[in-house]
Scaffold this motif. Structure first.
Motif: not given
Length: 140
Positions: A109-114, A121-127
């Motif tokens: 998932t990604y957080d974006m600016d205005e 960048e948020n990477k979730n690999y099996g928790g």
């Protein structure tokens, strides 16, 4: 390219500037498949076994050209990819990646600016979570 151990690496690219193959000392170490200008799979040889990693994509354009998906068989740091030294990134942001032999996926998932720029960048690999942050400046 020759590294500090005198290994010679060769990189092949398609007409659009995407890396398609990596050789080390003349032997193919990774084949990279692109579809609709997104890296959809790449291979590596691990302990004599050919392994494939597959990727899916969001519908969000990669407007900042971040390079979070690449063939890890190249050896250089991910951040060297970010410089553009290894071709072009995927045109969309990656949604997931998964080794074909594994039950665990990485979900992004990604957080974006205005301005719609990726700032995290948020990477979730099996928790297990990994975070990569970006800072952008407008060049005048």
């Amino acid at each position: 390219m020759t590294d500090e151990w005198d290994d010679v690496r060769e990189f092949a690219y398609d007409a659009k500037g995407h890396m398609t193959q990596i050789k080390k000392n003349g032997e193919v170490v990774s084949d990279i498949v692109w579809e609709q200008e997104c890296l959809v799979s790449w291979t590596r040889n691990r302990d004599g076994e050919l392994q494939t990693k597959n990727h899916t994509y969001t519908g969000t354009l990669n407007t900042n050209n971040i390079f979070n998906i690449h063939s890890e068989a190249t050896d250089p740091s991910r951040w060297l990819y970010e410089t553009g030294l290894f071709g072009k990134p995927s045109v969309y942001l990656c949604e997931s990646s998964k080794w074909a032999h594994s039950d665990v996926s990485a979900v992004y998932t990604y957080d974006m600016d205005e301005n719609g720029c990726v700032v995290r960048e948020n990477k979730n690999y099996g928790g297990d979570m990994e975070y990569f942050e970006y800072t952008w400046e407008q060049i005048q």
